[in-house]
Design a protein around this motif. Structure first.
Motif, mmCIF file in Angstrom:
data_model
loop_
_atom_site.group_PDB
_atom_site.id
_atom_site.type_symbol
_atom_site.label_atom_id
_atom_site.label_comp_id
_atom_site.label_asym_id
_atom_site.label_seq_id
_atom_site.Cartn_x
_atom_site.Cartn_y
_atom_site.Cartn_z
ATOM 1 N N GLU A 30 0.831 -1.208 0.000
ATOM 2 C CA GLU A 30 0.000 0.000 0.000
ATOM 3 C C GLU A 30 0.866 1.259 0.000
ATOM 4 O O GLU A 30 0.577 2.222 -0.700
ATOM 5 N N GLU A 31 1.930 1.236 0.782
ATOM 6 C CA GLU A 31 2.846 2.374 0.827
ATOM 7 C C GLU A 31 3.508 2.580 -0.530
ATOM 8 O O GLU A 31 3.645 3.704 -1.013
ATOM 9 N N TYR A 32 3.895 1.492 -1.175
ATOM 10 C CA TYR A 32 4.500 1.557 -2.503
ATOM 11 C C TYR A 32 3.532 2.168 -3.509
ATOM 12 O O TYR A 32 3.905 3.037 -4.302
ATOM 13 N N LYS A 33 2.277 1.726 -3.471
ATOM 14 C CA LYS A 33 1.278 2.261 -4.394
ATOM 15 C C LYS A 33 1.087 3.756 -4.192
ATOM 16 O O LYS A 33 0.987 4.515 -5.160
ATOM 17 N N THR A 34 1.048 4.186 -2.928
ATOM 18 C CA THR A 34 0.879 5.605 -2.625
ATOM 19 C C THR A 34 2.062 6.412 -3.145
ATOM 20 O O THR A 34 1.886 7.458 -3.784
ATOM 21 N N LEU A 35 3.271 5.927 -2.887
ATOM 22 C CA LEU A 35 4.468 6.638 -3.345
ATOM 23 C C LEU A 35 4.549 6.668 -4.865
ATOM 24 O O LEU A 35 4.916 7.693 -5.455
ATOM 25 N N LYS A 36 4.190 5.576 -5.500
ATOM 26 C CA LYS A 36 4.211 5.507 -6.964
ATOM 27 C C LYS A 36 3.241 6.529 -7.549
ATOM 28 O O LYS A 36 3.556 7.222 -8.518
ATOM 29 N N GLU A 37 2.059 6.642 -6.946
ATOM 30 C CA GLU A 37 1.061 7.609 -7.415
ATOM 31 C C GLU A 37 1.575 9.034 -7.228
ATOM 32 O O GLU A 37 1.423 9.875 -8.120
ATOM 33 N N LYS A 38 2.210 9.312 -6.085
ATOM 34 C CA LYS A 38 2.739 10.649 -5.841
ATOM 35 C C LYS A 38 3.818 11.008 -6.848
ATOM 36 O O LYS A 38 3.848 12.127 -7.371
ATOM 37 N N GLU B 267 -7.312 13.987 -11.245
ATOM 38 C CA GLU B 267 -8.056 13.440 -10.111
ATOM 39 C C GLU B 267 -9.565 13.476 -10.356
ATOM 40 O O GLU B 267 -10.277 12.531 -10.010
#
Length: 73
Positions: free
Chosen positions: A33-41, A56
């Motif tokens: 989940e953290e990876y997905k958030t960072l990738k999106e950012k 968005e």
């Protein structure tokens, strides 16, 4: 040590290993989940603020006309 004691120790060991595996799976899910958030950012940082807002809104399902109305200043 009799068979019953050996069996009991074996079951305790299996339960301990299972608990450790469940903890590891939970940890890996948090990392994912953290990876997905960072990738999106990182992905969104390549756009201007206005482009990010449009992106968005598009993800939220707004039409082009609706986005115009929402973003008009």
């Amino acid at each position: 040590m009799n068979q019953s004691e050996k069996l009991s120790m074996g079951i305790e060991h299996i339960l301990s290993v299972t608990s450790d595996l469940l903890d590891e799976v939970a940890r890996l899910k948090r990392v994912e989940e953290e990876y997905k958030t960072l990738k999106e950012k990182v992905f969104l940082n390549q756009f201007t603020v206005a482009e990010q807002q449009v992106f968005e809104l598009a993800l939220d399902g707004y039409s082009g006309r609706e986005m115009q109305l929402i973003l008009s200043k």
